[in-house]
Design a protein around this motif. Structure first.
Motif, PDB file in Angstrom:
ATOM      1  N   LEU A 138       0.870  -1.175   0.000  1.00 33.71           N
ATOM      2  CA  LEU A 138       0.000   0.000   0.000  1.00 33.71           C
ATOM      3  C   LEU A 138       0.903   1.219   0.000  1.00 33.71           C
ATOM      4  N   HIS A 139       0.539   2.219  -0.729  1.00 31.75           N
ATOM      5  CA  HIS A 139       1.346   3.438  -0.725  1.00 31.75           C
ATOM      6  C   HIS A 139       0.574   4.601  -0.128  1.00 31.75           C
ATOM      7  N   ASP A 140      -0.592   4.305   0.430  1.00 35.71           N
ATOM      8  CA  ASP A 140      -1.482   5.358   0.898  1.00 35.71           C
ATOM      9  C   ASP A 140      -1.843   5.136   2.360  1.00 35.71           C
ATOM     10  N   GLY A 141      -1.406   6.033   3.199  1.00 31.23           N
ATOM     11  CA  GLY A 141      -1.713   5.948   4.620  1.00 31.23           C
ATOM     12  C   GLY A 141      -3.199   6.066   4.909  1.00 31.23           C
ATOM     13  N   HIS A 142      -3.925   6.823   4.076  1.00 32.13           N
ATOM     14  CA  HIS A 142      -5.371   6.938   4.266  1.00 32.13           C
ATOM     15  C   HIS A 142      -6.030   5.572   4.150  1.00 32.13           C
ATOM     16  N   LEU A 143      -5.679   4.832   3.117  1.00 37.50           N
ATOM     17  CA  LEU A 143      -6.253   3.501   2.905  1.00 37.50           C
ATOM     18  C   LEU A 143      -5.852   2.560   4.035  1.00 37.50           C
ATOM     19  N   ARG A 144      -4.617   2.645   4.466  1.00 39.08           N
ATOM     20  CA  ARG A 144      -4.138   1.811   5.575  1.00 39.08           C
ATOM     21  C   ARG A 144      -4.979   2.072   6.831  1.00 39.08           C
ATOM     22  N   ARG A 145      -5.193   3.339   7.144  1.00 38.28           N
ATOM     23  CA  ARG A 145      -5.979   3.684   8.337  1.00 38.28           C
ATOM     24  C   ARG A 145      -7.446   3.292   8.168  1.00 38.28           C
ATOM     25  N   LEU A 146      -7.993   3.489   6.976  1.00 40.11           N
ATOM     26  CA  LEU A 146      -9.380   3.147   6.702  1.00 40.11           C
ATOM     27  C   LEU A 146      -9.630   1.658   6.946  1.00 40.11           C
ATOM     28  N   VAL A 147      -8.783   0.828   6.380  1.00 43.76           N
ATOM     29  CA  VAL A 147      -8.955  -0.620   6.506  1.00 43.76           C
ATOM     30  C   VAL A 147      -8.709  -1.068   7.944  1.00 43.76           C
ATOM     31  N   THR A 148      -7.701  -0.530   8.578  1.00 40.52           N
ATOM     32  CA  THR A 148      -7.411  -0.896   9.967  1.00 40.52           C
ATOM     33  C   THR A 148      -8.585  -0.530  10.866  1.00 40.52           C
ATOM     34  N   GLU A 149      -9.137   0.664  10.693  1.00 36.75           N
ATOM     35  CA  GLU A 149     -10.276   1.086  11.507  1.00 36.75           C
ATOM     36  C   GLU A 149     -11.506   0.248  11.210  1.00 36.75           C
ATOM     37  N   ALA A 150     -11.739  -0.098   9.940  1.00 39.99           N
ATOM     38  CA  ALA A 150     -12.895  -0.927   9.586  1.00 39.99           C
ATOM     39  C   ALA A 150     -12.807  -2.294  10.255  1.00 39.99           C
ATOM     40  N   VAL A 151     -11.627  -2.893  10.225  1.00 39.63           N
ATOM     41  CA  VAL A 151     -11.459  -4.216  10.835  1.00 39.63           C
ATOM     42  C   VAL A 151     -11.542  -4.100  12.366  1.00 39.63           C
ATOM     43  N   ASN A 152     -10.999  -3.038  12.933  1.00 39.67           N
ATOM     44  CA  ASN A 152     -11.115  -2.833  14.382  1.00 39.67           C
ATOM     45  C   ASN A 152     -12.577  -2.655  14.781  1.00 39.67           C
ATOM     46  N   HIS A 153     -13.318  -1.876  13.983  1.00 43.58           N
ATOM     47  CA  HIS A 153     -14.739  -1.673  14.244  1.00 43.58           C
ATOM     48  C   HIS A 153     -15.480  -3.014  14.189  1.00 43.58           C
ATOM     49  N   ALA A 154     -15.194  -3.806  13.171  1.00 38.72           N
ATOM     50  CA  ALA A 154     -15.827  -5.120  13.030  1.00 38.72           C
ATOM     51  C   ALA A 154     -15.497  -6.005  14.232  1.00 38.72           C
ATOM     52  N   ASP A 155     -14.263  -5.923  14.711  1.00 41.22           N
ATOM     53  CA  ASP A 155     -13.866  -6.709  15.877  1.00 41.22           C
ATOM     54  C   ASP A 155     -14.728  -6.344  17.081  1.00 41.22           C
ATOM     55  N   HIS A 156     -14.976  -5.050  17.271  1.00 43.83           N
ATOM     56  CA  HIS A 156     -15.835  -4.611  18.380  1.00 43.83           C
ATOM     57  C   HIS A 156     -17.249  -5.145  18.206  1.00 43.83           C
ATOM     58  N   MET A 157     -17.749  -5.136  16.975  1.00 46.98           N
ATOM     59  CA  MET A 157     -19.105  -5.620  16.729  1.00 46.98           C
ATOM     60  C   MET A 157     -19.208  -7.127  16.980  1.00 46.98           C
ATOM     61  N   VAL A 158     -18.195  -7.865  16.559  1.00 47.26           N
ATOM     62  CA  VAL A 158     -18.219  -9.321  16.707  1.00 47.26           C
ATOM     63  C   VAL A 158     -18.017  -9.740  18.147  1.00 47.26           C
ATOM     64  N   THR A 159     -17.079  -9.074  18.835  1.00 50.61           N
ATOM     65  CA  THR A 159     -16.760  -9.482  20.212  1.00 50.61           C
ATOM     66  C   THR A 159     -17.626  -8.811  21.261  1.00 50.61           C
ATOM     67  N   GLY A 160     -18.326  -7.739  20.885  1.00 46.70           N
ATOM     68  CA  GLY A 160     -19.132  -7.012  21.853  1.00 46.70           C
ATOM     69  C   GLY A 160     -18.333  -6.039  22.690  1.00 46.70           C
ATOM     70  N   ALA A 161     -17.079  -5.803  22.323  1.00 41.71           N
ATOM     71  CA  ALA A 161     -16.259  -4.828  23.059  1.00 41.71           C
ATOM     72  C   ALA A 161     -16.899  -3.448  22.933  1.00 41.71           C
ATOM     73  N   PRO A 162     -16.828  -2.646  24.000  1.00 40.66           N
ATOM     74  CA  PRO A 162     -17.455  -1.324  23.935  1.00 40.66           C
ATOM     75  C   PRO A 162     -16.740  -0.399  22.963  1.00 40.66           C
ATOM     76  N   PRO A 163     -17.486   0.517  22.324  1.00 36.22           N
ATOM     77  CA  PRO A 163     -16.849   1.460  21.398  1.00 36.22           C
ATOM     78  C   PRO A 163     -15.962   2.455  22.150  1.00 36.22           C
ATOM     79  N   HIS A 164     -15.029   3.025  21.437  1.00 37.24           N
ATOM     80  CA  HIS A 164     -14.137   4.035  22.010  1.00 37.24           C
ATOM     81  C   HIS A 164     -13.610   4.917  20.901  1.00 37.24           C
ATOM     82  N   ASP A 165     -12.968   6.021  21.249  1.00 44.61           N
ATOM     83  CA  ASP A 165     -12.334   6.894  20.253  1.00 44.61           C
ATOM     84  C   ASP A 165     -10.914   6.497  20.048  1.00 44.61           C
TER      85      ASP A 165
END
Length: 119
Positions: A92-119
């Motif tokens: 990847l040559h784009d930090g925006h895409l890297r952050r987007l995908v990382t945040e999407a997968v982190n968000h999904a992890d919270h949804m799957v595991t039931g972990a509380p949301p955070h900033d």
């Protein structure tokens, strides 16, 4: 009521208004990432560059499918490739895409595991 924007570094660095072209392009990125295998490939590349064999093993998809997905991602400008001898190494040559995908997968992890949301 105006939409408030999060105060992230990415948001602060892009203060120009977004228009139809930006939304269409962003929708295209989301469309490409809506395939679980492509999302897995980009997520893997967010962790570091890799060749097709490594990405095939990481994703669990068949090698021809991985190659086709990488070709789509490359044509869309989301990944880049360089030759290292006979190997093709993707990154990847784009930090925006890297952050987007990382945040999407982190968000999904919270949804799957039931972990509380955070900033």
């Amino acid at each position: 009521m105006p939409v408030s924007e999060p105060s992230s570094t990415a948001t602060r660095s892009h203060t120009h208004p977004s228009g139809a072209a930006q939304f269409a392009t962003a929708a295209n990125v989301f469309s490409l990432l809506s395939d679980p295998t492509r999302l897995h490939l980009v997520w893997s590349l967010a962790r570091g560059e890799a060749d097709v064999n490594t990405l095939t093993e990481a994703s669990g998809a068949a090698r021809p499918a991985v190659s086709q997905h990488l070709a789509k991602l490359r044509l869309a400008g989301l990944v880049q490739v360089r030759k290292e001898g006979r190997r093709s190494v993707y990154s990847l040559h784009d930090g925006h895409l890297r952050r987007l995908v990382t945040e999407a997968v982190n968000h999904a992890d919270h949804m799957v595991t039931g972990a509380p949301p955070h900033d």
